[in-house]
Motif scaffolding. Structure first.
Motif, PDB file in Angstrom:
ATOM      1  N   ARG A  73       0.818  -1.074  -0.060  1.00 42.52           N
ATOM      2  CA  ARG A  73      -0.010  -0.025   0.078  1.00 42.52           C
ATOM      3  C   ARG A  73       0.862   1.009   0.016  1.00 42.52           C
ATOM      4  O   ARG A  73       0.460   2.233  -0.726  1.00 42.52           O
ATOM      5  CB  ARG A  73      -1.030  -0.091   1.122  1.00 42.52           C
ATOM      6  N   THR A  81      -3.555  -0.904  -4.632  1.00 38.71           N
ATOM      7  CA  THR A  81      -4.659  -1.295  -3.741  1.00 38.71           C
ATOM      8  C   THR A  81      -4.629  -2.866  -3.529  1.00 38.71           C
ATOM      9  O   THR A  81      -3.817  -3.648  -4.006  1.00 38.71           O
ATOM     10  CB  THR A  81      -6.033  -1.032  -4.450  1.00 38.71           C
ATOM     11  N   TYR A  82      -5.594  -3.207  -2.824  1.00 34.17           N
ATOM     12  CA  TYR A  82      -5.651  -4.685  -2.238  1.00 34.17           C
ATOM     13  C   TYR A  82      -5.749  -5.417  -3.520  1.00 34.17           C
ATOM     14  O   TYR A  82      -5.254  -6.530  -3.680  1.00 34.17           O
ATOM     15  CB  TYR A  82      -6.528  -4.938  -1.140  1.00 34.17           C
ATOM     16  N   ILE A  83      -6.577  -5.023  -4.429  1.00 34.83           N
ATOM     17  CA  ILE A  83      -6.966  -5.725  -5.645  1.00 34.83           C
ATOM     18  C   ILE A  83      -5.881  -5.956  -6.602  1.00 34.83           C
ATOM     19  O   ILE A  83      -5.523  -7.156  -6.719  1.00 34.83           O
ATOM     20  CB  ILE A  83      -8.170  -5.077  -6.491  1.00 34.83           C
ATOM     21  N   SER A  84      -4.982  -5.032  -6.606  1.00 32.14           N
ATOM     22  CA  SER A  84      -3.935  -5.102  -7.476  1.00 32.14           C
ATOM     23  C   SER A  84      -2.589  -5.978  -6.780  1.00 32.14           C
ATOM     24  O   SER A  84      -2.214  -6.814  -7.381  1.00 32.14           O
ATOM     25  CB  SER A  84      -3.117  -3.965  -7.984  1.00 32.14           C
ATOM     26  N   SER A 135     -11.406  -7.475 -11.797  1.00 34.66           N
ATOM     27  CA  SER A 135     -10.719  -6.831 -10.765  1.00 34.66           C
ATOM     28  C   SER A 135      -9.748  -5.688 -11.138  1.00 34.66           C
ATOM     29  O   SER A 135      -9.890  -4.806 -10.439  1.00 34.66           O
ATOM     30  CB  SER A 135      -9.966  -7.860 -10.082  1.00 34.66           C
ATOM     31  N   ASP A 162     -10.257  -1.952  -9.867  1.00 30.82           N
ATOM     32  CA  ASP A 162      -9.374  -1.111  -9.369  1.00 30.82           C
ATOM     33  C   ASP A 162      -9.438   0.280 -10.099  1.00 30.82           C
ATOM     34  O   ASP A 162      -9.194   1.069  -9.333  1.00 30.82           O
ATOM     35  CB  ASP A 162      -7.934  -1.925  -9.640  1.00 30.82           C
ATOM     36  N   LYS A 175      -9.810   3.730  -8.209  1.00 33.50           N
ATOM     37  CA  LYS A 175      -8.903   4.860  -8.255  1.00 33.50           C
ATOM     38  C   LYS A 175      -9.366   5.961  -8.721  1.00 33.50           C
ATOM     39  O   LYS A 175      -8.689   7.192  -8.523  1.00 33.50           O
ATOM     40  CB  LYS A 175      -7.559   4.406  -8.989  1.00 33.50           C
ATOM     41  N   ASN A 223      -9.360  -2.981   2.918  1.00 29.67           N
ATOM     42  CA  ASN A 223      -8.979  -4.264   1.953  1.00 29.67           C
ATOM     43  C   ASN A 223     -10.128  -4.967   1.789  1.00 29.67           C
ATOM     44  O   ASN A 223     -10.497  -5.418   0.686  1.00 29.67           O
ATOM     45  CB  ASN A 223      -7.703  -5.187   2.730  1.00 29.67           C
ATOM     46  N   GLU A 264     -12.559  -3.113  -0.674  1.00 35.05           N
ATOM     47  CA  GLU A 264     -11.758  -3.336  -2.275  1.00 35.05           C
ATOM     48  C   GLU A 264     -12.047  -4.395  -2.792  1.00 35.05           C
ATOM     49  O   GLU A 264     -12.499  -4.555  -3.918  1.00 35.05           O
ATOM     50  CB  GLU A 264     -10.205  -2.972  -2.112  1.00 35.05           C
ATOM     51  N   PHE A 265     -11.855  -5.560  -1.840  1.00 37.38           N
ATOM     52  CA  PHE A 265     -11.907  -7.083  -2.265  1.00 37.38           C
ATOM     53  C   PHE A 265     -13.480  -7.177  -2.623  1.00 37.38           C
ATOM     54  O   PHE A 265     -13.966  -7.740  -3.654  1.00 37.38           O
ATOM     55  CB  PHE A 265     -11.467  -7.764  -1.433  1.00 37.38           C
ATOM     56  N   SER A 319     -14.379  -5.789  -5.752  1.00 35.99           N
ATOM     57  CA  SER A 319     -14.114  -6.344  -7.111  1.00 35.99           C
ATOM     58  C   SER A 319     -14.875  -7.564  -7.055  1.00 35.99           C
ATOM     59  O   SER A 319     -15.509  -8.245  -8.365  1.00 35.99           O
ATOM     60  CB  SER A 319     -12.688  -6.750  -7.095  1.00 35.99           C
TER      61      SER A 319
END
Lengths: 71, 348
Positions: free
Chosen positions: A12, A17-20, B182, B186, B190, B253, B256-257, B260
């Motif tokens: 981070r 991000t957590y996804i990437s 995903s 992302d 962003k 986290n 975000e997860f 997605s």
């Protein structure tokens, strides 16, 4: 988006991000597979789409994201 | 002697309408090519009806083919959709779904298809998005659209283009996979600021029924606020967090997860609904084309029959002018009989 905690994880801190982060991990795991399964799994990480941002009610020039599973 | 010859001739003519038919067809083709003479003067042109029949037949072929394609695609997408439902269920169990949450910055993610000819699923999700926009907008509030798919973009650009933040197309060029969605999630995260993301899509129920559905994803800050306020999210405090992460990090986290995963499921559900809707739409349009073709065939045959009758009457009245009345009367009876026989055959 930036985390406010003091001890941020390294990824981070690098602006991911957590996804990437999890995608990179997933890609590495896929790379560890043996052959017949590996190409099958790699085929599942194909990326293709077109993004265009809008400003003042008009679409800007679209950018294509294609086959970049690393991101 | 001459009369006998004529009589024989007349009978032969009557008994072989096929030869007349073909000669008539040739003449009408010539007539319609040159478009000479006043309309309906002598023979009625069947060219227009024939062309129409040909085009309807071609359309029917196309719609049938599209239905087959949609059906075969649907099967593979349906399996993956049903499997992907396991992605969001744990999140809903943990965080719950809070469609009624009232926050400042709303982002509506409308999922539509890139291609048309799939019934009303795209307009359904656009309509629900607009309704949600009205619900969530207000003073000091900000609501933005993120549109997936070409069709939703076109519909939303008509009257709310100022609220569109970004749009994404060509998502379904390859079969949908999690990596792709995903990466897209992302990108969205962003580029937009949000307190709550509301994903709108058509949930697949069966080939003929799709439920417009809203999935709400809260930002980590909102989750924290809500969990402090109690309610369903209050139980979050009873979870023990392993490792050195703080609760805020874990929540970020998770959010975000969750986004997605929910987006992945939503886009699959919508793709599945699209295929189902296209299948039923194409099915009904090929049925309609068949009905139309039946009607056109009936018209065509009637016209053809009528013009054959006219021709025959002309010839026979010509002949009867030479031979006398009694014979022509018999001949006209014969024609009438033939005509009725044909009509009965056509209608049966």
């Amino acid at each position: 988006m930036a985390s406010t905690a003091a001890a941020v994880p390294f990824w981070r801190a690098a602006g991911m991000t957590y996804i990437s982060y999890s995608n990179i991990c997933a890609s590495l795991v896929r790379g560890c597979l043996k052959e017949p399964h590996r190409s099958e799994a790699v085929a599942r990480e194909k990326v293709h789409f077109t993004v265009s941002k809008w400003a003042d009610g008009k679409p800007e020039k679209p950018s294509v994201r294609s086959d970049s599973p690393e991101e | 002697m001459a009369m006998a010859a004529f009589r024989r001739e007349g009978r032969r003519l009557l008994l072989s309408p096929v030869s007349y038919n073909s000669s008539f067809a040739a003449r009408s083709a010539i007539l319609s090519y040159s478009e000479l003479g006043p309309m309906g003067a002598r023979s009625i042109s069947t060219q227009a009806v024939r062309n129409r029949m040909k085009s309807v037949k071609n359309i029917q072929k196309i719609t049938k083919a599209m239905k087959m394609v949609a059906a075969s695609k649907l099967r593979s997408v349906q399996v993956r959709t049903e499997n992907s439902r396991g992605f969001w269920q744990p999140f809903t169990a943990l965080l719950g779904d809070n469609p009624s949450v009232d926050v400042k910055k709303n982002v509506i993610v409308t999922i539509t298809s890139d291609k048309g000819l799939c019934g009303g699923i795209n307009s359904t999700s656009v309509r629900v998005s607009k309704a949600l926009y009205k619900l969530t907008s207000g003073p000091e509030k900000e609501t933005k659209y993120v549109v997936l798919g070409e069709k939703g973009k076109v519909q939303l650009a008509r009257d709310s283009k100022n609220s569109i933040e970004m749009n994404i197309t060509e998502l379904q060029k390859n079969p949908l996979n999690y990596t792709q969605v995903s990466v897209l999630a992302d990108d969205i995260l962003k580029n937009v600021e949000y307190d709550a993301l509301r994903i709108i899509y058509n949930k697949y129920q069966s080939v003929v029924s799709f439920l417009p559905t809203v999935s709400t994803i809260l930002s980590p800050e909102t989750v924290e606020k809500e969990s402090e306020a109690g309610g369903k999210l209050g139980i979050l405090d009873s979870y023990e967090i392993e490792g050195g992460d703080t609760k805020a990090e874990v929540l970020q986290n998770l959010a975000e997860f969750q986004f997605s995963c929910v987006l992945f499921n939503a886009s699959l559900e919508n793709a599945c609904s699209e295929m189902g809707a296209r299948m039923s739409a194409m099915d009904s349009s090929s049925r309609n084309a068949g009905e139309m073709l039946d009607r056109l065939t009936l018209t065509y045959n009637r016209t053809r029959q009528a013009s054959i009758t006219t021709e025959l009457i002309e010839i026979i009245s010509g002949a009867s002018a030479l031979t006398g009345f009694s014979q022509s009367a018999r001949a006209t009876d014969n024609i009438q009989y033939r005509r009725y026989a044909c009509m009965i055959k056509l209608q049966s």
